[in-house]
Design an enzyme around this catalytic site. Structure first.
Site, PDB file in Angstrom:
ATOM      1  CE1 TYR A 131      -3.746   2.340   0.121  1.00 27.61           C
ATOM      2  CE2 TYR A 131      -2.617   3.354   1.980  1.00 27.61           C
ATOM      3  CZ  TYR A 131      -3.602   3.388   1.009  1.00 27.61           C
ATOM      4  OH  TYR A 131      -4.440   4.464   0.915  1.00 27.61           O
ATOM      5  CD  GLN A 195     -11.415   2.495   0.278  1.00 25.01           C
ATOM      6  OE1 GLN A 195     -11.495   2.447   1.497  1.00 25.01           O
ATOM      7  NE2 GLN A 195     -11.576   3.621  -0.407  1.00 25.01           N
ATOM      8  CG  ASN A 230      -5.917   6.932   6.874  1.00 25.22           C
ATOM      9  OD1 ASN A 230      -6.152   5.730   7.013  1.00 25.22           O
ATOM     10  ND2 ASN A 230      -6.620   7.688   6.057  1.00 25.22           N
ATOM     11  CB  THR A 253       5.755  10.197  10.553  1.00 22.29           C
ATOM     12  OG1 THR A 253       7.144   9.884  10.485  1.00 22.29           O
ATOM     13  CG2 THR A 253       5.559  11.702  10.431  1.00 22.29           C
ATOM     14  CD  GLN A 275       9.836  12.546  10.392  1.00 22.88           C
ATOM     15  OE1 GLN A 275      10.830  12.936   9.805  1.00 22.88           O
ATOM     16  NE2 GLN A 275       9.226  11.415  10.050  1.00 22.88           N
ATOM     17  CG  HIS A 278       5.865  13.257   7.117  1.00 21.68           C
ATOM     18  ND1 HIS A 278       5.764  12.513   5.978  1.00 21.68           N
ATOM     19  CD2 HIS A 278       7.176  13.245   7.446  1.00 21.68           C
ATOM     20  CE1 HIS A 278       6.967  12.062   5.620  1.00 21.68           C
ATOM     21  NE2 HIS A 278       7.830  12.498   6.503  1.00 21.68           N
ATOM     22  CD  GLU A 344       8.078   6.593  11.563  1.00 14.68           C
ATOM     23  OE1 GLU A 344       7.795   6.134  10.436  1.00 14.68           O
ATOM     24  OE2 GLU A 344       7.607   7.665  11.981  1.00 14.68           O
ATOM     25  CG  HIS A 345      12.175   8.467  11.576  1.00 13.66           C
ATOM     26  ND1 HIS A 345      10.846   8.846  11.554  1.00 13.66           N
ATOM     27  CD2 HIS A 345      12.407   7.804  10.410  1.00 13.66           C
ATOM     28  CE1 HIS A 345      10.295   8.433  10.421  1.00 13.66           C
ATOM     29  NE2 HIS A 345      11.210   7.801   9.708  1.00 13.66           N
ATOM     30  CG  ASP A 378      12.173  10.187   5.293  1.00  6.56           C
ATOM     31  OD1 ASP A 378      11.903   9.198   6.004  1.00  6.56           O
ATOM     32  OD2 ASP A 378      11.951  11.356   5.646  1.00  6.56           O
ATOM     33  CD  GLU A 432       3.834 -32.897  26.817  1.00  5.34           C
ATOM     34  OE1 GLU A 432       3.328 -33.113  25.693  1.00  5.34           O
ATOM     35  OE2 GLU A 432       4.689 -32.026  27.038  1.00  5.34           O
ATOM     36  CG  HIS A 437       2.333 -37.642  20.685  1.00  2.00           C
ATOM     37  ND1 HIS A 437       0.968 -37.697  20.773  1.00  2.00           N
ATOM     38  CD2 HIS A 437       2.642 -36.400  20.208  1.00  2.00           C
ATOM     39  CE1 HIS A 437       0.457 -36.535  20.363  1.00  2.00           C
ATOM     40  NE2 HIS A 437       1.446 -35.744  20.014  1.00  2.00           N
TER      41      HIS A 437
END
Length: 445
Positions: A131, A195, A230, A253, A275, A278, A344-345, A378, A432, A437
């Protein structure tokens, strides 16, 4: 009113839990968004391409003629691509490819005893859905990050989805299309948001002649869905996890900068602003033990926030509860803060930046020294910019080759090797209360 707030942690001894509560963080209510995306996912699953067109008209303001982008449109987008931008994308792709080639795991074989062998091999997933967002900003660089990592992993089937753009005739952004064509991706969809995640998870059938006919398979289901988005994309990923694998639930971010008095305040301010542009919910956090640096950065933020293109967006992000300058007593407290934040960064701009970077346990990516800004990562550093947000770096990694691979264990024993361990095998099976087994092993002897 200052462009960014301060949080003073000096003179305080805080537990890990208290630190995490004290650090600014953008609110991300995935649970609330889940209620909104569930009917979208159900609609896509039930009605396929017809639902995708209706949802595009509702959310993107355009009804795509082609849900799957025709091959000639991909070729035309690449043909029209600015040569300078094409060179930049080629450079980014070559560096990301080199960086990700180094991540490929090696098969192993362990002989535990004569005739007793366990092997581990690594297998790429069959098909992935990637995506690429298309909201406030458009991200051809995200095409590079997602596609190249999957290609290096050896994935055979790659599909990309990006929102339809009203000013591009219902097709995704032309630069995104060009980046796909440049990397050899032939399967691209004009589908955005939750979607798109539903389409990848469940697959969809066509509804019109442009889809190959009503009822014809338009998009086959994938094994893994990756890429940022998002809160609704994050909620959709959460909802389909288990049907497919996902990379992470990406939130707004964020950048954390750990700096001392040796840092250049203009560099720090520039990176915080970069940053913040964004998203109004982006987080920009400076952690420092230098009051002088904090004051100087505040001054430079005023100047840079006023001068940058997206001034309103930047000011909103810097002034929000998710952004702050955090004052600490010393390096040790600063390290505790950045580890609790799990940015994140994370940039480290200190006198001993490389040594401190080795001590950080939680960050999506670490940028060391004055000449390693986040913007490098980036685009052209060779690392991946799809990284864990919202504190998820405490337990997860950024996108990479391993996001698209799985390990398979292969066990091969001879009769003699099985006989040598049958007694302990039977003992464990009996304790067990699973005697069959043990009997399965004994039957071979």
């Amino acid at each position: 009113m200052p462009v960014i707030s301060r949080i003073d942690l000096r003179g305080r001894t805080l537990t890990t839990a208290e630190l995490r509560r004290a650090i600014p963080r953008a609110p991300l209510d995935v649970e609330a968004a889940t209620g909104a995306v569930e009917p979208i996912l159900a609609d896509v699953r039930a009605r396929g391409a017809a639902a995708l067109r209706d949802l595009a008209e509702r959310f993107d303001g355009v009804r795509p003629t082609h849900v799957r982008v025709p091959a000639h449109e991909l070729a035309a987008a690449l043909e029209r691509l600015d040569p300078t931008l094409r060179s930049a994308l080629e450079l980014a792709a070559s560096r990301v490819r080199a960086g990700h080639n180094a991540q490929l795991p090696r098969a192993t074989s362990t002989e535990l005893a004569p005739g007793a062998q366990v092997r581990q091999r690594w297998v790429p997933v069959r098909r992935v859905g990637l995506y690429v967002p298309g909201g406030l900003a458009l991200y051809p660089s995200s095409v590079v990050m997602n596609v190249v990592a999957a290609q290096v992993a050896g994935v055979e089937g790659l599909a990309v989805a990006s929102p339809p753009q009203r000013d591009n005739g219902g097709l995704p952004d032309p630069t995104v299309l060009a980046a796909c064509a440049l990397l050899g991706v032939e399967e691209v969809y004009a589908v955005g948001g939750a979607q798109a995640v539903g389409m990848f998870a469940y697959g969809v059938v066509g509804s019109e002649d442009a889809d190959g006919g009503a009822g014809a398979e338009l998009c086959a289901p994938v094994d893994v869905v990756t890429g940022p988005g998002n809160v609704y994309v994050a909620a959709a990923k959460r909802a389909v996890r288990g049907v497919v694998g996902i990379d992470s639930e990406a939130g707004p971010t964020e950048i954390g900068i750990f700096a001392d008095e040796t840092a250049d305040p203009d560099h720090v301010a520039a990176d915080l602003v970069s940053q913040a542009e964004h998203d109004p919910h982006a987080s920009s956090v400076l952690v420092t033990d230098s009051l002088a640096l904090a004051a100087a950065v505040e001054d430079r933020l005023e100047v840079r926030a006023a001068a940058t293109k997206h001034t309103e967006r930047v000011r909103t992000a810097l002034g929000g509860p998710q952004s702050a300058i955090v004052l600490v007593d010393d390096v040790e407290q600063g390290l505790a803060v950045v580890d609790a934040y799990a940015a994140e960064h994370l940039e480290i701009q200190t006198a001993d930046a490389a040594a401190l970077a080795e001590r950080v346990r939680s960050a999506g990516a670490i940028f060391v020294g004055a000449y390693s800004p986040v913007s490098l990562g980036d685009y052209v550093a060779g690392s991946n910019h799809v990284l864990p947000t919202g504190g998820c770096a405490h337990f997860s990694s950024g996108l990479g080759v391993m996001s698209f691979m799985k390990s398979v264990q292969v066990i091969e024993y001879t009769r003699e090797a099985l006989a040598a361990v049958t007694e302990p095998l039977v003992a464990l099976a009996n304790v067990e209360d699973l005697p069959a087994h043990g009997e399965a092993a004994q039957a071979r002897l």
